[in-house]
Enzyme design. Structure first.
Site, PDB file in Angstrom:
ATOM      1  N   ARG A 130     105.238-102.939   1.072  1.00 46.94           N
ATOM      2  CA  ARG A 130     103.837-102.516   1.257  1.00 46.94           C
ATOM      3  C   ARG A 130     103.775-101.073   1.737  1.00 46.94           C
ATOM      4  O   ARG A 130     102.895-100.313   1.337  1.00 46.94           O
ATOM      5  CB  ARG A 130     103.133-103.447   2.260  1.00 46.94           C
ATOM      6  CG  ARG A 130     102.850-104.826   1.666  1.00 46.94           C
ATOM      7  CD  ARG A 130     102.583-105.858   2.739  1.00 46.94           C
ATOM      8  NE  ARG A 130     101.375-105.628   3.497  1.00 46.94           N
ATOM      9  CZ  ARG A 130     101.127-106.173   4.686  1.00 46.94           C
ATOM     10  NH1 ARG A 130     102.010-106.983   5.252  1.00 46.94           N
ATOM     11  NH2 ARG A 130     100.000-105.914   5.309  1.00 46.94           N
ATOM     12  N   ARG A 136      91.990 -98.097  -2.033  1.00 43.61           N
ATOM     13  CA  ARG A 136      93.435 -97.976  -1.819  1.00 43.61           C
ATOM     14  C   ARG A 136      94.119 -97.214  -2.948  1.00 43.61           C
ATOM     15  O   ARG A 136      95.347 -97.048  -2.914  1.00 43.61           O
ATOM     16  CB  ARG A 136      94.054 -99.381  -1.734  1.00 43.61           C
ATOM     17  CG  ARG A 136      94.469 -99.804  -0.318  1.00 43.61           C
ATOM     18  CD  ARG A 136      94.994-101.228  -0.422  1.00 43.61           C
ATOM     19  NE  ARG A 136      95.774-101.657   0.685  1.00 43.61           N
ATOM     20  CZ  ARG A 136      95.300-102.365   1.715  1.00 43.61           C
ATOM     21  NH1 ARG A 136      94.025-102.653   1.801  1.00 43.61           N
ATOM     22  NH2 ARG A 136      96.114-102.772   2.657  1.00 43.61           N
ATOM     23  N   LYS A 168      93.455-101.106  11.071  1.00 42.39           N
ATOM     24  CA  LYS A 168      92.164-101.038  10.378  1.00 42.39           C
ATOM     25  C   LYS A 168      91.286-102.254  10.700  1.00 42.39           C
ATOM     26  O   LYS A 168      90.126-102.099  11.069  1.00 42.39           O
ATOM     27  CB  LYS A 168      92.375-100.974   8.856  1.00 42.39           C
ATOM     28  CG  LYS A 168      93.220 -99.804   8.382  1.00 42.39           C
ATOM     29  CD  LYS A 168      93.334 -99.772   6.870  1.00 42.39           C
ATOM     30  CE  LYS A 168      94.102-100.927   6.269  1.00 42.39           C
ATOM     31  NZ  LYS A 168      95.553-100.912   6.498  1.00 42.39           N
ATOM     32  N   ARG A 224     103.034-109.871  14.045  1.00 42.84           N
ATOM     33  CA  ARG A 224     101.902-110.657  13.538  1.00 42.84           C
ATOM     34  C   ARG A 224     102.403-111.780  12.623  1.00 42.84           C
ATOM     35  O   ARG A 224     101.901-112.897  12.677  1.00 42.84           O
ATOM     36  CB  ARG A 224     100.914-109.759  12.783  1.00 42.84           C
ATOM     37  CG  ARG A 224      99.698-110.545  12.290  1.00 42.84           C
ATOM     38  CD  ARG A 224      98.625-109.668  11.683  1.00 42.84           C
ATOM     39  NE  ARG A 224      99.061-109.068  10.430  1.00 42.84           N
ATOM     40  CZ  ARG A 224      98.342-108.196   9.722  1.00 42.84           C
ATOM     41  NH1 ARG A 224      97.159-107.825  10.167  1.00 42.84           N
ATOM     42  NH2 ARG A 224      98.789-107.703   8.590  1.00 42.84           N
ATOM     43  N   ARG A 229     101.462-115.191   8.441  1.00 43.06           N
ATOM     44  CA  ARG A 229     100.877-114.555   7.247  1.00 43.06           C
ATOM     45  C   ARG A 229     101.993-114.237   6.253  1.00 43.06           C
ATOM     46  O   ARG A 229     102.979-113.592   6.619  1.00 43.06           O
ATOM     47  CB  ARG A 229     100.106-113.296   7.677  1.00 43.06           C
ATOM     48  CG  ARG A 229      99.157-112.827   6.602  1.00 43.06           C
ATOM     49  CD  ARG A 229      98.241-111.764   7.123  1.00 43.06           C
ATOM     50  NE  ARG A 229      98.341-110.590   6.280  1.00 43.06           N
ATOM     51  CZ  ARG A 229      97.545-109.541   6.361  1.00 43.06           C
ATOM     52  NH1 ARG A 229      96.583-109.514   7.261  1.00 43.06           N
ATOM     53  NH2 ARG A 229      97.687-108.514   5.553  1.00 43.06           N
TER      54      ARG A 229
HETATM   55  P1  B4P Z   1      95.801-104.136  11.172  1.00 46.64           P
HETATM   56  O1  B4P Z   1      96.275-102.798  10.734  1.00 46.64           O
HETATM   57  O2  B4P Z   1      94.414-104.238  11.730  1.00 46.64           O
HETATM   58  O3  B4P Z   1      96.107-104.979   9.875  1.00 46.64           O
HETATM   59  P2  B4P Z   1      95.229-105.195   8.575  1.00 46.64           P
HETATM   60  O4  B4P Z   1      93.836-104.716   8.696  1.00 46.64           O
HETATM   61  O5  B4P Z   1      95.400-106.608   8.287  1.00 46.64           O
HETATM   62  O6  B4P Z   1      95.846-104.247   7.450  1.00 46.64           O
HETATM   63  P3  B4P Z   1      96.816-104.587   6.269  1.00 46.64           P
HETATM   64  O7  B4P Z   1      96.934-103.326   5.492  1.00 46.64           O
HETATM   65  O8  B4P Z   1      98.059-105.171   6.831  1.00 46.64           O
HETATM   66  O9  B4P Z   1      96.193-105.755   5.397  1.00 46.64           O
HETATM   67  P4  B4P Z   1      95.005-105.918   4.352  1.00 46.64           P
HETATM   68  O10 B4P Z   1      94.420-107.227   4.723  1.00 46.64           O
HETATM   69  O11 B4P Z   1      94.078-104.760   4.264  1.00 46.64           O
HETATM   70  O12 B4P Z   1      96.695-104.807  12.318  1.00 46.64           O
HETATM   71  C1  B4P Z   1      98.050-105.137  12.191  1.00 46.64           C
HETATM   72  C2  B4P Z   1      98.599-105.695  13.511  1.00 46.64           C
HETATM   73  O13 B4P Z   1      98.708-104.665  14.483  1.00 46.64           O
HETATM   74  C3  B4P Z   1      97.718-106.780  14.147  1.00 46.64           C
HETATM   75  O14 B4P Z   1      98.543-107.829  14.560  1.00 46.64           O
HETATM   76  C4  B4P Z   1      97.076-106.091  15.347  1.00 46.64           C
HETATM   77  O15 B4P Z   1      96.824-106.975  16.424  1.00 46.64           O
HETATM   78  C5  B4P Z   1      98.111-105.054  15.731  1.00 46.64           C
HETATM   79  N1  B4P Z   1      97.521-103.861  16.331  1.00 46.64           N
HETATM   80  C6  B4P Z   1      96.384-103.233  15.936  1.00 46.64           C
HETATM   81  N2  B4P Z   1      96.142-102.159  16.717  1.00 46.64           N
HETATM   82  C7  B4P Z   1      97.188-102.084  17.621  1.00 46.64           C
HETATM   83  C8  B4P Z   1      97.527-101.182  18.685  1.00 46.64           C
HETATM   84  N3  B4P Z   1      96.758-100.145  19.015  1.00 46.64           N
HETATM   85  N4  B4P Z   1      98.671-101.388  19.385  1.00 46.64           N
HETATM   86  C9  B4P Z   1      99.469-102.458  19.073  1.00 46.64           C
HETATM   87  N5  B4P Z   1      99.193-103.365  18.081  1.00 46.64           N
HETATM   88  C10 B4P Z   1      98.060-103.175  17.368  1.00 46.64           C
HETATM   89  O16 B4P Z   1      95.766-106.009   2.915  1.00 46.64           O
HETATM   90  C11 B4P Z   1      96.670-107.036   2.598  1.00 46.64           C
HETATM   91  C12 B4P Z   1      97.041-106.991   1.098  1.00 46.64           C
HETATM   92  O17 B4P Z   1      95.855-107.244   0.286  1.00 46.64           O
HETATM   93  C13 B4P Z   1      97.580-105.662   0.548  1.00 46.64           C
HETATM   94  O18 B4P Z   1      98.969-105.514   0.760  1.00 46.64           O
HETATM   95  C14 B4P Z   1      97.210-105.796  -0.967  1.00 46.64           C
HETATM   96  O19 B4P Z   1      98.125-106.615  -1.639  1.00 46.64           O
HETATM   97  C15 B4P Z   1      95.877-106.517  -0.935  1.00 46.64           C
HETATM   98  N6  B4P Z   1      94.742-105.573  -0.955  1.00 46.64           N
HETATM   99  C16 B4P Z   1      93.844-105.391   0.058  1.00 46.64           C
HETATM  100  N7  B4P Z   1      92.945-104.445  -0.276  1.00 46.64           N
HETATM  101  C17 B4P Z   1      93.291-104.009  -1.520  1.00 46.64           C
HETATM  102  C18 B4P Z   1      92.760-103.009  -2.397  1.00 46.64           C
HETATM  103  N8  B4P Z   1      91.702-102.255  -2.055  1.00 46.64           N
HETATM  104  N9  B4P Z   1      93.364-102.811  -3.594  1.00 46.64           N
HETATM  105  C19 B4P Z   1      94.427-103.545  -3.968  1.00 46.64           C
HETATM  106  N10 B4P Z   1      94.979-104.504  -3.174  1.00 46.64           N
HETATM  107  C20 B4P Z   1      94.430-104.740  -1.965  1.00 46.64           C
END
Ligand code: B4P
Length: 190
Positions: free
Chosen positions: A145, A89, A14, A128, A134
């Protein structure tokens, strides 16, 4: 104005794809994960509270996240649109953002879900975690998660499916291949 919800399990890409969408469409990035991490690094009251949930792999309570997003929306005059990355979410968050946007005569145009198999999600997030340190990218927390995603977040798909705004995208492949699939879906709805 175009408003996109980018949805999917943790590690589905995402954040990665949001950056590319911003470059192409000039949208404002509203990542609740990034905003919460920023609150944590600034040591705010919300940050201190959120850290406990995030480090346990749990969702931050709806009331806090909803208030935070609604406040953020007021910070921009006349935006081209928003990418909601990692929000909503829960169905409660989905209902709230719908009401807030409707009050402003706005709407979500499309909800894109990135589909990636579980083993791949774990391997991306473990990698990551090793690279960035992280705190929630540690194997046992990643597993929690993913469980939370299945139980609490996945029902959000039904919410948008009923409104015919849900589009599933294969999240496997190179970042550019996946981006091309997303652009096709976005272009079809604008
Ligand atoms: P991403 O999937 O881009 O990770 P993210 O956006 O950080 O999503 P995530 O769900 O983990 O975290 P968020 O900050 O929203 O990438 C992951 C990895 O994969 C990266 O290293 C990337 O380089 C790699 N990658 C991407 N595409 C690839 C491909 N095609 N091939 C290979 N590798 C690839 O949330 C974190 C926490 O915040 C949640 O657990 C929750 O506690 C809280 N939170 C956030 N939003 C919330 C909400 N709306 N409500 C309640 N809690 C919330």
């Amino acid at each position: 104005m175009i408003n996109i919800v980018l949805f999917g399990p943790p590690g589905s890409g995402k954040g990665t794809q949001s950056q590319k969408l911003i470059d192409k469409y000039g949208l404002i990035h509203l990542s609740t994960g990034d905003i919460l991490r920023n609150e944590i690094s600034e040591g705010t009251e919300l940050g201190v509270k959120a850290k406990k949930f995030m480090d346990a792999g749990e969702l931050v309570p709806d009331a806090d996240v909803i208030a935070m997003v609604i406040h953020k929306l007021t910070e921009y005059d006349d935006p081209m649109g928003f990418i909601f990355d990692g929000f909503p979410r829960t169905p409660e968050q989905a209902r709230s953002i719908r009401h807030s946007l409707t009050d402003k005569d706005l709407r979500i145009n499309i909800m894109i879900t990135l589909e990636v198999p579980c083993e791949e999600l774990i391997s991306r997030l473990v990698k990551r975690g090793e690279e960035t340190g992280r705190s929630d990218d540690e194997r046992s927390i990643i597993e929690k998660r993913l469980e939370v995603y299945l139980q609490q977040s996945k029902p959000v798909i039904d919410f948008y499916d009923k409104m015919r705004k849900y589009v599933a995208i294969d999240g496997m492949g190179t970042i550019d291949e996946i981006f091309d699939r997303i652009v096709c879906a976005v272009e079809a709805c604008i």
